[in-house]
Scaffold this active site. Structure first.
Site, PDB file in Angstrom:
ATOM      1  N   HIS A  37       3.946  -4.099  -7.666  1.00  0.00           N
ATOM      2  CA  HIS A  37       2.608  -4.157  -8.251  1.00  0.00           C
ATOM      3  C   HIS A  37       3.237  -4.605  -9.884  1.00  0.00           C
ATOM      4  CE1 HIS A  37       3.111  -0.481 -10.016  1.00  0.00           C
ATOM      5  NE2 HIS A  37       3.211  -0.135  -8.220  1.00  0.00           N
ATOM      6  N   GLU A  61      11.571   3.122  -4.150  1.00  0.00           N
ATOM      7  CA  GLU A  61      10.570   2.465  -5.124  1.00  0.00           C
ATOM      8  C   GLU A  61      11.848   2.242  -6.470  1.00  0.00           C
ATOM      9  OE1 GLU A  61       6.151   2.115  -7.524  1.00  0.00           O
ATOM     10  OE2 GLU A  61       6.939   4.255  -7.098  1.00  0.00           O
ATOM     11  N   ASP A  77       8.044   3.997 -13.391  1.00  0.00           N
ATOM     12  CA  ASP A  77       7.271   3.879 -11.773  1.00  0.00           C
ATOM     13  C   ASP A  77       8.754   4.430 -10.828  1.00  0.00           C
ATOM     14  OD1 ASP A  77       5.797   4.252  -9.464  1.00  0.00           O
ATOM     15  OD2 ASP A  77       4.725   2.648 -10.104  1.00  0.00           O
ATOM     16  N   ASP A  92     -15.632  21.797 -25.348  1.00  0.00           N
ATOM     17  CA  ASP A  92     -16.075  21.118 -26.168  1.00  0.00           C
ATOM     18  C   ASP A  92     -14.002  20.915 -26.931  1.00  0.00           C
ATOM     19  OD1 ASP A  92     -14.659  23.586 -27.069  1.00  0.00           O
ATOM     20  OD2 ASP A  92     -15.532  24.554 -28.449  1.00  0.00           O
ATOM     21  N   TYR A 126       5.381   5.467   6.545  1.00  0.00           N
ATOM     22  CA  TYR A 126       4.263   6.950   7.354  1.00  0.00           C
ATOM     23  C   TYR A 126       3.868   6.914   8.436  1.00  0.00           C
ATOM     24  CZ  TYR A 126       4.056   5.355   2.169  1.00  0.00           C
ATOM     25  OH  TYR A 126       4.816   4.771   0.925  1.00  0.00           O
ATOM     26  N   HIS A 147       0.346  -0.090   2.443  1.00  0.00           N
ATOM     27  CA  HIS A 147       0.244  -0.223   1.054  1.00  0.00           C
ATOM     28  C   HIS A 147       0.953  -1.651   0.711  1.00  0.00           C
ATOM     29  CE1 HIS A 147       3.766   0.869   0.013  1.00  0.00           C
ATOM     30  NE2 HIS A 147       3.675   2.424   0.392  1.00  0.00           N
ATOM     31  N   ASP A 200       7.375  10.822  -6.601  1.00  0.00           N
ATOM     32  CA  ASP A 200       6.623   9.315  -7.619  1.00  0.00           C
ATOM     33  C   ASP A 200       6.314   9.438  -8.256  1.00  0.00           C
ATOM     34  OD1 ASP A 200       5.750   6.856  -8.436  1.00  0.00           O
ATOM     35  OD2 ASP A 200       4.611   6.773  -6.629  1.00  0.00           O
ATOM     36  N   GLU A 257       8.528  -1.163  -3.438  1.00  0.00           N
ATOM     37  CA  GLU A 257       8.441   0.043  -2.978  1.00  0.00           C
ATOM     38  C   GLU A 257       7.601  -0.238  -1.215  1.00  0.00           C
ATOM     39  OE1 GLU A 257       4.563   2.237  -4.621  1.00  0.00           O
ATOM     40  OE2 GLU A 257       4.955   0.898  -5.680  1.00  0.00           O
ATOM     41  N   HIS A 291      -1.530   9.045  -2.192  1.00  0.00           N
ATOM     42  CA  HIS A 291      -1.464   9.341  -3.440  1.00  0.00           C
ATOM     43  C   HIS A 291      -1.784  10.690  -3.784  1.00  0.00           C
ATOM     44  CE1 HIS A 291      -2.499   5.016  -4.918  1.00  0.00           C
ATOM     45  NE2 HIS A 291      -1.401   5.167  -5.049  1.00  0.00           N
ATOM     46  N   ARG A 345       9.042   6.362   0.833  1.00  0.00           N
ATOM     47  CA  ARG A 345       8.751   5.689   0.025  1.00  0.00           C
ATOM     48  C   ARG A 345       9.977   5.500  -0.872  1.00  0.00           C
ATOM     49  NH1 ARG A 345       4.767   6.749  -1.568  1.00  0.00           N
ATOM     50  NH2 ARG A 345       4.313   7.189  -3.354  1.00  0.00           N
ATOM     51  N   HIS A 385      -0.052   0.240 -12.833  1.00  0.00           N
ATOM     52  CA  HIS A 385      -1.215  -0.854 -12.350  1.00  0.00           C
ATOM     53  C   HIS A 385      -0.770  -1.581 -13.363  1.00  0.00           C
ATOM     54  CE1 HIS A 385      -1.326   1.988  -8.851  1.00  0.00           C
ATOM     55  NE2 HIS A 385      -0.244   1.685  -8.621  1.00  0.00           N
TER      56      HIS A 385
END
Length: 429
Positions: free
Chosen positions: A346, A400, A263, A36, A380, A342, A252, A376, A235, A398, A353
């Site tokens: 975006h 970004e 972002d 709950d 890797y 990737h 990130d 970005e 991710h 990365r 996104h």
């Protein structure tokens, strides 16, 4: 935001609707986390964009010549537990609507709302139960043709609302700037305070506390704090590993305030300096990212920035001997995807996104002034790939930033966050 902004948006949407068209926008429901206990409530972005209301379970109904709303009823006993509700009269006043009803009247009035409306605009796919109920009702209405009544003959996703959300007003840009400012404070604390032996979740807690301290909701998405080989997982959100010597840490994370999120990704060494291999890969990605930002201009196709980024990263990998062959052939065969798997960016706004179409009639859409995008690129290197020189294995980089399209002069909303090698090493020292 000023209430007039929401009123203006409603009028703009009404002007886009034609005769016999109706738009339904539903508020988010409360969701159960376990038993709950409910998740922290966050309003549906489309509903908030048009109403500015943060209560759950409302419905906004718009036609070209008519506007109405269904709201949770005033209830003294429930308000003691969960907070004061606006109620139908206050919402009607705030949004200058034609009518407003208690939510309990929805079932009895939805048939009248849809009767003799040719087109229903609704975001199908968000709630399958609601979708089924609407489609069943439409079918029922269309069995009354002999009475001269019918239900919607056409139902569509209201992409025009998302196209409207794509291009940011000055008020929205200011909110994104504020989210970026708060994001910078979190990332800078990590540059200065991270030490070998700390855990990824400690860095996550620093980010979240800094965001909350400055009035943000928290992160606009799950924080990625990835040390060492974890940075090669795109991710990664587990955030439980211990930080070791000579590792890169990929973070990130972006703050969300007033329903607009930043972002940002930054990478820094766990010690005081990058290793030679880390610096080489980092500088390659940084140089490519800077060029991609310069290419983020009005009229340039969105996908063209990605295609050029692929070319530049691939060329750099060939120069380093990590890929072999002619540039065009390596790209055609997709061999670069071993290291870059990737897209380059975006849309960004209320959602990390953000909404809007990237292609139209099979072609990538040209960017317009007022669009905010991420830029970005990354590289890797699989920690288990023995065909890669040992010094590169397990490196993930990365970088970004959030960029506002502004003619031929892109504006980097997150430019205050350090990303040059010497800047980062200075802060690590």
């Amino acid at each position: 935001m000023d209430q007039n902004i929401f009123r203006k948006r409603i009028r703009e949407i009404q002007n886009l609707l034609k005769e016999s068209e109706v738009l339904l926008i539903f508020a988010a429901p409360q969701k159960i986390r376990n038993r709950d206990v409910e998740y922290k409530f966050r309003q549906d972005s489309d509903y908030y964009y048009l109403t500015g209301i943060e209560e759950e379970d409302g419905v906004l109904v718009l036609r070209r010549d008519f506007s109405s709303h269904f709201a949770l009823p005033k209830d003294k006993e429930k308000e003691i537990w969960t907070g004061i509700r606006l109620g139908k009269e206050e919402i009607k006043r705030r949004l200058e609507l034609d009518q407003s009803f208690d939510l309990g009247e929805w079932d009895s009035k939805i048939s009248d709302i849809l009767t003799n409306q040719f087109t229903l605009y609704h975001f199908f796919g968000k709630d399958s139960k609601r979708d089924s109920e609407l489609l069943e009702l439409i079918s029922s209405l269309n069995r009354r043709l002999r009475e001269g009544k019918f239900g919607p003959q056409r139902w569509e996703i209201p992409n025009f609302l998302h196209e409207m959300r794509m291009l940011k007003s000055q008020e929205e840009i200011e909110k994104l700037k504020e989210s970026s400012r708060i994001t910078a404070l979190g990332h800078e604390r990590l540059f200065r305070e991270t030490k070998v032996g700390m855990y990824e979740f400690e860095l996550e807690s620093i980010l979240e506390s800094e965001y909350l301290k400055h009035g943000a909701w928290g992160g606009g998405y799950g924080h990625i704090v990835a040390a060492g080989k974890n940075a090669t997982i795109l991710h990664y959100t587990t955030n439980r590993a211990k930080i070791g010597d000579n590792e890169l840490i990929l973070v990130d994370s972006g703050a969300e305030k007033d329903y607009y999120t930043a972002d940002v990704t930054r990478v820094f060494p766990s010690g005081k300096k990058f290793t030679s291999e880390q610096r080489t890969i980092y500088q390659l990605v940084l140089d490519v990212q800077k060029q991609a930002i310069l290419d983020t201009k009005q009229g340039v196709e969105f996908n063209a920035v990605h295609e050029k980024t692929v070319k530049n990263l691939t060329s750099g990998l060939i120069d380093l001997g990590l890929l072999k062959g002619e540039l065009s052939e390596v790209i055609e065969k997709g061999e670069y995807r071993r290291f870059y798997m990737h897209r380059t960016g975006h849309y960004l706004g209320m959602d990390v996104h953000d909404v809007g179409r990237y292609f139209e009639n099979g072609k990538s859409k040209p960017m317009q002034n007022g669009l905010v995008v991420t830029v970005e690129p990354g590289l890797y290197f699989d920690p288990t790939d023995e065909t890669i020189p040992a010094g590169f294995r397990g490196i993930g980089v990365r970088i970004e930033d959030d960029v506002l399209v502004n003619g031929d002069t892109p504006i980097v909303l997150t430019s205050m966050i350090a990303k040059e090698v010497d800047e980062i090493e200075a802060m690590r020292n």
